[in-house]
Design an enzyme around this catalytic site. Structure first.
Site, PDB file in Angstrom:
ATOM      1  N   GLY A 198       0.842  -1.209   0.000  1.00  0.00           N
ATOM      2  CA  GLY A 198       0.000   0.000   0.000  1.00  0.00           C
ATOM      3  C   GLY A 198       0.864   1.240   0.000  1.00  0.00           C
ATOM      4  O   GLY A 198       1.866   1.292   0.697  1.00  0.00           O
TER       5      GLY A 198
ATOM      6  N   THR B 274       3.753   2.768   5.736  1.00  0.00           N
ATOM      7  CA  THR B 274       2.348   2.363   5.688  1.00  0.00           C
ATOM      8  C   THR B 274       1.546   3.329   6.549  1.00  0.00           C
ATOM      9  O   THR B 274       2.035   3.768   7.594  1.00  0.00           O
ATOM     10  CB  THR B 274       2.129   0.909   6.180  1.00  0.00           C
ATOM     11  OG1 THR B 274       0.735   0.719   6.478  1.00  0.00           O
ATOM     12  CG2 THR B 274       2.908   0.601   7.443  1.00  0.00           C
TER      13      THR B 274
ATOM     14  N   ASP C 298       1.111  -0.309  11.764  1.00  0.00           N
ATOM     15  CA  ASP C 298       0.987  -1.634  12.388  1.00  0.00           C
ATOM     16  C   ASP C 298       2.286  -2.441  12.300  1.00  0.00           C
ATOM     17  O   ASP C 298       2.263  -3.661  12.164  1.00  0.00           O
ATOM     18  CB  ASP C 298      -0.163  -2.411  11.724  1.00  0.00           C
ATOM     19  CG  ASP C 298       0.047  -2.588  10.225  1.00  0.00           C
ATOM     20  OD1 ASP C 298       0.934  -1.922   9.647  1.00  0.00           O
ATOM     21  OD2 ASP C 298      -0.675  -3.391   9.614  1.00  0.00           O
TER      22      ASP C 298
ATOM     23  N   ARG D 296      -6.593  -1.541   8.141  1.00  0.00           N
ATOM     24  CA  ARG D 296      -6.577  -3.008   7.981  1.00  0.00           C
ATOM     25  C   ARG D 296      -7.024  -3.683   9.282  1.00  0.00           C
ATOM     26  O   ARG D 296      -8.081  -3.372   9.780  1.00  0.00           O
ATOM     27  CB  ARG D 296      -5.200  -3.489   7.526  1.00  0.00           C
ATOM     28  CG  ARG D 296      -4.908  -3.071   6.089  1.00  0.00           C
ATOM     29  CD  ARG D 296      -3.891  -3.948   5.457  1.00  0.00           C
ATOM     30  NE  ARG D 296      -2.602  -3.829   6.128  1.00  0.00           N
ATOM     31  CZ  ARG D 296      -1.472  -4.328   5.674  1.00  0.00           C
ATOM     32  NH1 ARG D 296      -1.468  -5.004   4.540  1.00  0.00           N
ATOM     33  NH2 ARG D 296      -0.348  -4.178   6.317  1.00  0.00           N
TER      34      ARG D 296
ATOM     35  N   ARG E 280       0.994  -4.993  -5.723  1.00  0.00           N
ATOM     36  CA  ARG E 280       0.893  -6.245  -4.970  1.00  0.00           C
ATOM     37  C   ARG E 280       1.251  -7.310  -6.012  1.00  0.00           C
ATOM     38  O   ARG E 280       0.565  -7.464  -7.005  1.00  0.00           O
ATOM     39  CB  ARG E 280      -0.511  -6.410  -4.410  1.00  0.00           C
ATOM     40  CG  ARG E 280      -0.828  -5.271  -3.423  1.00  0.00           C
ATOM     41  CD  ARG E 280      -1.665  -5.751  -2.261  1.00  0.00           C
ATOM     42  NE  ARG E 280      -1.363  -4.996  -1.047  1.00  0.00           N
ATOM     43  CZ  ARG E 280      -1.975  -3.855  -0.678  1.00  0.00           C
ATOM     44  NH1 ARG E 280      -2.912  -3.354  -1.428  1.00  0.00           N
ATOM     45  NH2 ARG E 280      -1.645  -3.259   0.439  1.00  0.00           N
TER      46      ARG E 280
ATOM     47  N   ASP F 199      -0.922   2.550   8.245  1.00  0.00           N
ATOM     48  CA  ASP F 199      -1.563   1.819   9.346  1.00  0.00           C
ATOM     49  C   ASP F 199      -0.797   1.848  10.668  1.00  0.00           C
ATOM     50  O   ASP F 199      -1.379   1.572  11.716  1.00  0.00           O
ATOM     51  CB  ASP F 199      -1.786   0.355   8.948  1.00  0.00           C
ATOM     52  CG  ASP F 199      -2.630   0.223   7.693  1.00  0.00           C
ATOM     53  OD1 ASP F 199      -3.503   1.089   7.486  1.00  0.00           O
ATOM     54  OD2 ASP F 199      -2.415  -0.717   6.914  1.00  0.00           O
TER      55      ASP F 199
ATOM     56  N   ASP G 298       4.521  -4.880   6.264  1.00  0.00           N
ATOM     57  CA  ASP G 298       5.062  -6.173   6.682  1.00  0.00           C
ATOM     58  C   ASP G 298       5.154  -7.185   5.542  1.00  0.00           C
ATOM     59  O   ASP G 298       6.070  -7.997   5.506  1.00  0.00           O
ATOM     60  CB  ASP G 298       4.332  -6.737   7.906  1.00  0.00           C
ATOM     61  CG  ASP G 298       2.893  -7.055   7.599  1.00  0.00           C
ATOM     62  OD1 ASP G 298       2.169  -6.128   7.203  1.00  0.00           O
ATOM     63  OD2 ASP G 298       2.486  -8.223   7.754  1.00  0.00           O
TER      64      ASP G 298
HETATM   65  P1  ADP Z   1       2.478  -4.300   2.635  1.00  0.00           P
HETATM   66  O1  ADP Z   1       3.930  -4.308   2.343  1.00  0.00           O
HETATM   67  O2  ADP Z   1       1.915  -2.921   2.616  1.00  0.00           O
HETATM   68  O3  ADP Z   1       2.138  -5.107   3.864  1.00  0.00           O
HETATM   69  P2  ADP Z   1       1.519  -6.515   0.972  1.00  0.00           P
HETATM   70  O4  ADP Z   1       1.178  -7.394   2.128  1.00  0.00           O
HETATM   71  O5  ADP Z   1       0.593  -6.475  -0.179  1.00  0.00           O
HETATM   72  O6  ADP Z   1       1.726  -4.990   1.413  1.00  0.00           O
HETATM   73  O7  ADP Z   1       2.952  -6.959   0.452  1.00  0.00           O
HETATM   74  C1  ADP Z   1       3.540  -6.319  -0.640  1.00  0.00           C
HETATM   75  C2  ADP Z   1       4.153  -7.340  -1.561  1.00  0.00           C
HETATM   76  O8  ADP Z   1       5.232  -7.994  -0.881  1.00  0.00           O
HETATM   77  C3  ADP Z   1       3.242  -8.467  -2.002  1.00  0.00           C
HETATM   78  O9  ADP Z   1       2.420  -8.116  -3.063  1.00  0.00           O
HETATM   79  C4  ADP Z   1       4.252  -9.517  -2.410  1.00  0.00           C
HETATM   80  O10 ADP Z   1       4.779  -9.257  -3.685  1.00  0.00           O
HETATM   81  C5  ADP Z   1       5.351  -9.314  -1.386  1.00  0.00           C
HETATM   82  N1  ADP Z   1       5.185 -10.287  -0.296  1.00  0.00           N
HETATM   83  C6  ADP Z   1       4.321 -10.267   0.734  1.00  0.00           C
HETATM   84  N2  ADP Z   1       4.445 -11.358   1.525  1.00  0.00           N
HETATM   85  C7  ADP Z   1       5.434 -12.086   0.979  1.00  0.00           C
HETATM   86  C8  ADP Z   1       6.043 -13.333   1.291  1.00  0.00           C
HETATM   87  N3  ADP Z   1       5.663 -14.057   2.356  1.00  0.00           N
HETATM   88  N4  ADP Z   1       7.033 -13.766   0.479  1.00  0.00           N
HETATM   89  C9  ADP Z   1       7.431 -13.051  -0.589  1.00  0.00           C
HETATM   90  N5  ADP Z   1       6.887 -11.873  -0.932  1.00  0.00           N
HETATM   91  C10 ADP Z   1       5.911 -11.404  -0.186  1.00  0.00           C
END
Ligand code: ADP
Length: 319
Positions: free
Chosen positions: A11, A125, A129, A171, A72, A127, A103
């Protein structure tokens, strides 16, 4: 280390641009080549690297969103995708990477670090969080946006003598809602971390009316569940007219506050400093107004706790 890259992922949040600017300028100041990667991990996989110079980050400190775009990326959840990303980093002779995100982004970063790519994370972020840091980039701006919305809605709420239920982003967490509720003087704050009986909310409203309050603002974190049901329940139980306002994506955008710009500048510069000093697998955090670094492994395995004192203060002051 001669050449590093920076990306934003997950995000977007206001202040990410200020962080990119700080990373780019700190690298150049240290005579390091710096590349921007478009669209987060998707850009890594597809080799979307752009050489950055001082001018690439001119006139962006005040802009919300991210000039590098974000995504994403499903492919990065697979080993094949991660290997492709590593191959592109090596082909472009990138010696280290700064990732700005939440995260999920950090989980992705650890996958790169496992494959011997030096990586440093910056928490970006709205959030807030993320464990191991008091603040994330974008949180302060979003809280201010929500408070501004509360102020405006309050004008109407007072004039019409109504109850307003306002849904706030975050979230699964209630950090934005709690901070905005305290700053905006909300009558009730509903967050996932601290369950509250809906009857208590209605009692608060009724107590307020008895002592002459002309309106009630109920802030509800999106992580609580269906806000429409909550608003309906309040109407049913209180017999009072309730209006619902879902703030939505206005909370993500806008020019970052001075605090977010300062935080982003500090964290961006620190991330580059850490990479150049040979660190990897770390996130830059701010604890008690001091920059520190933490193992990303630790960051993603911990849950950030809501500040109970802040919550109790908000409750006490809303009597
Ligand atoms: P944020 O970073 O804001 O928490 P996301 O959870 O969408 O947002 O994570 C961003 C991107 O990071 C995901 O679209 C994916 O490409 C990558 N990602 C998230 N979790 C994993 C994971 N366990 N292993 C590898 N890449 C990941």
């Amino acid at each position: 280390m001669k050449r590093i890259a920076v990306l934003t992922s997950g995000g977007d949040s206001p202040g990410m641009n200020a962080a990119i600017r700080a990373v780019v300028r700190t690298a150049i100041y240290n005579n390091i080549d710096i590349y921007g990667v478009k669209r987060g991990y998707s850009g890594l996989i597809h080799g979307e690297f752009i050489k950055m110079n001082l001018g690439s980050v001119a006139d962006i400190i005040q802009r919300g969103g991210t000039i590098l775009h974000t995504s994403r990326c499903q492919e990065f959840y697979t080993d094949e995708g991660r290997e492709k990303a590593v191959a592109k980093l090596r082909a472009n002779r990138i010696d280290g990477l700064v990732v700005i995100g939440g995260d999920g982004t950090f989980r992705g970063a650890l996958e790169l670090e496992k494959r011997q790519i030096p990586v440093i994370g910056i928490p970006g972020t709205i959030d807030n969080d993320i464990a191991c840091t008091d603040l994330t980039i974008g949180f302060d701006t979003t809280v201010n946006t929500v408070v501004d919305a509360i102020n405006k809605i309050r004008d109407t709420a007072t004039s019409l003598e109504r109850i307003f239920v306002i849904e706030v982003m975050g979230r699964d967490s209630g950090f934005i809602t709690l901070a905005a509720g305290l700053a905006g003087g909300a009558e009730s704050i509903l967050i996932p971390e601290i369950p509250v009986d809906i009857n208590t909310v209605v009692d608060n409203i009724e107590r307020g009316i008895k002592r002459g309050k002309r309106h009630s603002i109920i802030l509800v974190a999106e992580g609580i569940g269906d806000v429409r049901t909550i608003a309906q329940k309040i109407t049913e139980l209180s017999g009072l007219d309730t209006r619902l306002s879902i703030l939505g994506y206005i909370q993500r955008g806008g020019t970052p506050t001075a605090s977010d710009r300062i935080l982003a500048s500090q964290m961006g510069a620190e991330a580059v400093r850490l990479l150049l000093s040979g660190s990897s697998g770390k996130m830059v955090g701010i604890i008690g107004n001091k920059l520190e670094s933490f193992d990303i492994e630790l960051v993603i395995t911990q849950n950030k706790q809501i500040d109970n004192n802040e919550y109790n203060l908000a409750r006490m002051l809303s009597i």
